[in-house]
Design an enzyme around this catalytic site. Structure first.
Site, PDB file in Angstrom:
ATOM      1  N   HIS A 135     -16.630 -10.751  19.706  1.00 47.02           N
ATOM      2  CA  HIS A 135     -16.303 -11.604  18.548  1.00 47.02           C
ATOM      3  C   HIS A 135     -16.331 -10.719  17.284  1.00 47.02           C
ATOM      4  O   HIS A 135     -17.220 -10.831  16.449  1.00 47.02           O
ATOM      5  CB  HIS A 135     -17.332 -12.742  18.455  1.00 47.02           C
ATOM      6  CG  HIS A 135     -16.895 -13.897  17.612  1.00 47.02           C
ATOM      7  ND1 HIS A 135     -15.680 -13.941  16.960  1.00 47.02           N
ATOM      8  CD2 HIS A 135     -17.529 -15.072  17.296  1.00 47.02           C
ATOM      9  CE1 HIS A 135     -15.583 -15.090  16.294  1.00 47.02           C
ATOM     10  NE2 HIS A 135     -16.682 -15.786  16.475  1.00 47.02           N
ATOM     11  N   CYS A 270     -24.311 -17.091  14.288  1.00 46.08           N
ATOM     12  CA  CYS A 270     -22.861 -17.195  14.079  1.00 46.08           C
ATOM     13  C   CYS A 270     -22.424 -18.649  13.929  1.00 46.08           C
ATOM     14  O   CYS A 270     -21.383 -18.920  13.349  1.00 46.08           O
ATOM     15  CB  CYS A 270     -22.125 -16.523  15.231  1.00 46.08           C
ATOM     16  SG  CYS A 270     -22.574 -17.182  16.853  1.00 46.08           S
ATOM     17  N   ARG A 298     -16.866 -15.404   6.599  1.00 42.68           N
ATOM     18  CA  ARG A 298     -15.769 -15.321   7.570  1.00 42.68           C
ATOM     19  C   ARG A 298     -14.438 -15.372   6.826  1.00 42.68           C
ATOM     20  O   ARG A 298     -13.508 -14.623   7.126  1.00 42.68           O
ATOM     21  CB  ARG A 298     -15.838 -16.489   8.578  1.00 42.68           C
ATOM     22  CG  ARG A 298     -17.012 -16.477   9.537  1.00 42.68           C
ATOM     23  CD  ARG A 298     -16.913 -15.384  10.576  1.00 42.68           C
ATOM     24  NE  ARG A 298     -15.684 -15.441  11.366  1.00 42.68           N
ATOM     25  CZ  ARG A 298     -15.487 -16.232  12.422  1.00 42.68           C
ATOM     26  NH1 ARG A 298     -16.444 -17.025  12.859  1.00 42.68           N
ATOM     27  NH2 ARG A 298     -14.342 -16.202  13.072  1.00 42.68           N
TER      28      ARG A 298
HETATM   29  N1   CP Z   1     -18.798 -18.661  14.642  1.00 40.09           N
HETATM   30  C1   CP Z   1     -17.629 -19.159  15.068  1.00 40.09           C
HETATM   31  O1   CP Z   1     -16.741 -18.446  15.509  1.00 40.09           O
HETATM   32  O2   CP Z   1     -17.511 -20.508  14.932  1.00 40.09           O
HETATM   33  P1   CP Z   1     -16.365 -21.418  15.521  1.00 40.09           P
HETATM   34  O3   CP Z   1     -16.559 -21.469  17.010  1.00 40.09           O
HETATM   35  O4   CP Z   1     -16.593 -22.759  14.887  1.00 40.09           O
HETATM   36  O5   CP Z   1     -15.042 -20.848  15.170  1.00 40.09           O
HETATM   37  N1  NVA Z   2     -21.296 -17.128  22.153  1.00 43.85           N
HETATM   38  C1  NVA Z   2     -20.649 -18.261  21.518  1.00 43.85           C
HETATM   39  C2  NVA Z   2     -20.152 -17.885  20.150  1.00 43.85           C
HETATM   40  C3  NVA Z   2     -19.518 -19.012  19.390  1.00 43.85           C
HETATM   41  C4  NVA Z   2     -18.994 -18.592  18.061  1.00 43.85           C
HETATM   42  C5  NVA Z   2     -19.509 -18.722  22.398  1.00 43.85           C
HETATM   43  O1  NVA Z   2     -18.765 -17.892  22.922  1.00 43.85           O
HETATM   44  O2  NVA Z   2     -19.379 -19.933  22.601  1.00 43.85           O
END
Ligand code: CP
Ligand code: NVA
Length: 310
Positions: A135, A270, A298
Site C-alpha cells: 500500500h 491507516c 493521503r
Molecule cells: N487507508 C485506506 O486505504 O483506506 P480506504 O480503504 O478507506 O481507502
Molecule cells: N491491511 C488493510 C489495509 C486497509 C487500508 C487491508 O488490506 O484491508
C-alpha cells in the site's frame, strides 16, 4: 530539485529513489499550502485518471477523486462490476485499451501481479492504491505526516504491531529507505513476507536503519517514536476474522502497551480501524493520535504523485 518522474508507475515504494521520495514530499507540502490558502494549482488541467476498485474504499477513493479534480482533471471510477476485466478480458488488453483514453490509472485490487501487468502492458502511469502485498500511497502519506510532526525521519523508531500484511510490507520498504528504524511484532505465522524483509534489510544497510521482526509487542513498543497498527483481518480475509481475533488478542494497542513507548509517541493507523480490536478508543482518540492528519495527507501526497507522474 526536479527529478523527472513523468510516465513512471508507483507500484511499490522500493521502486522509488530516496530523491524521488523527497521530491514527492516537497511537492506535497507545496500543494497542501496552496490548497489550504485557496490558491489554484491546476497542474493536470484536462487530464483523466481511471480509478479501478476491486475492493471497497473510503479514503483512497475519495482522496484520489477529489485530488485529481483539485488539480484540474477528472477521475473516472470503475467498481468491481464495471469493466470487461471482470468478464474475462485480459489485463494486457485492458491496459492497452485504457492507455488510448486515459492519462493515468489508479488501481486497488487483490493480486499485486495484476498491477505490475497493467503497468507493463499499458503506456500510461499506474498508481497502486493497495494490493494484497503493498500500500505505497498510504506509507508515503504516513512518512510525510511523520516528517510534518517530528521535522525529521532519520533515526526515529516506528513500532508496528499486528499482521505482517500489505501495510507492514510498505512500511518496511518505506522506513528502511528513509533511515527510520522499524520493529514489527506479529503472532507466530503472521510475520511479514521474508522476501520483503530481505529487500528492506538491503535498504537498511544503505540508509543506516535497523529492522527487527519479533513476536513480543512490548519489546517493539519500547522507546518507539511511532506506534502503528492495522486491522487484524484485511479485505479478502473476512472468513479468518474470528480465528485471527483470538490469535491477535495480545497485540491490541491499549494504554498498558503504549506506556512503554516514548512520552511524545505518535499513534498511527491507516484506517479503517476496528476499534476495540487492534486499538482501543483511549489510544485512537488520545492527544498522541494523528490518525486524521494521516488520512488528510493521503489527499496532498497523492496529488503530488499524480502531478509528478501524469
Ligand atoms: N487507508 C485506506 O486505504 O483506506 P480506504 O480503504 O478507506 O481507502
Ligand atoms: N491491511 C488493510 C489495509 C486497509 C487500508 C487491508 O488490506 O484491508
Amino acid at each position: 530539485m526536479s527529478i523527472k518522474m513523468k510516465g513512471k508507475s508507483l507500484i511499490e515504494i522500493n521502486h522509488l529513489t530516496i530523491e524521488e521520495i523527497y521530491q514527492i514530499f516537497e511537492l506535497s507540502a507545496a500543494l497542501k499550502m496552496k490548497q489550504l490558502a485557496g490558491e489554484p494549482h491546476r497542474l493536470l488541467e484536462g487530464k483523466t485518471l481511471g480509478m479501478i476498485f476491486s475492493k471497497p474504499s473510503t479514503r483512497t477513493r475519495v482522496s484520489f477523486e477529489v485530488g485529481i479534480y483539485q488539480l484540474g482533471g477528472i477521475g473516472m471510477y470503475f467498481g468491481p462490476n464495471d469493466l470487461q476485466l471482470n468478464r474475462g478480458e485480459t489485463i494486457s488488453d485492458t491496459a492497452k485499451v485504457l492507455s488510448r483514453y486515459l492519462d493515468g490509472i489508479m488501481i486497488r485490487t487483490f493480486s499485486h501481479q495484476d498491477v505490475i501487468d497493467l503497468a507493463r502492458f499499458g503506456s500510461i502511469p499506474v498508481i497502486n492504491g493497495l494490493t494484497d502485498l503493498h500500500h505505497p500511497c498510504q506509507v508515503l502519506a504516513d512518512l510525510f505526516t511523520i516528517l510534518e510532526k517530528k521535522r525529521k525521519l532519520e533515526g526515529l523508531k516506528l513500532a508496528y504491531i499486528g499482521d505482517g500484511n500489505n501495510m507492514a510490507h510498505s512500511l518496511l520498504h518505506g522506513c528502511s529507505k528513509v533511515g527510520m528504524d522499524i520493529s514489527i511484532a506479529s503472532p507466530s505465522g503472521y510475520s511479514p513476507m521474508k522476501k520483503i524483509v530481505e529487500e528492506s534489510k538491503v535498504n537498511a544497510k544503505e540508509f543506516g536503519s535497523k529492522i527487527e521482526i519479533v513476536d513480543d509487542p512490548i519489546q517493539v513498543v519500547k522507546d518507539a517514536d511511532i506506534v502503528y497498527t492495522d486491522v487484524w483481518a484485511s479485505m479478502g480475509q473476512e472468513k479468518e476474522a474470528e480465528e485471527r481475533k483470538k490469535k491477535f488478542k495480545k497485540y491490541q494497542i491499549n494504554q498498558d502497551l503504549v506506556k512503554h513507548a516514548k512520552e511524545d509517541y505518535l499513534f498511527m493507523h491507516c484506517l479503517p480501524a476496528h476499534r476495540g480490536d487492534e486499538v482501543v478508543d483511549e489510544v485512537a482518540d488520545s492527544p498522541n493520535s494523528i490518525i486524521f492528519d494521516e488520512a488528510e495527507n493521503r489527499l496532498h501526497v497523492q496529488k503530488a504523485i499524480m502531478a509528478l507522474v501524469m
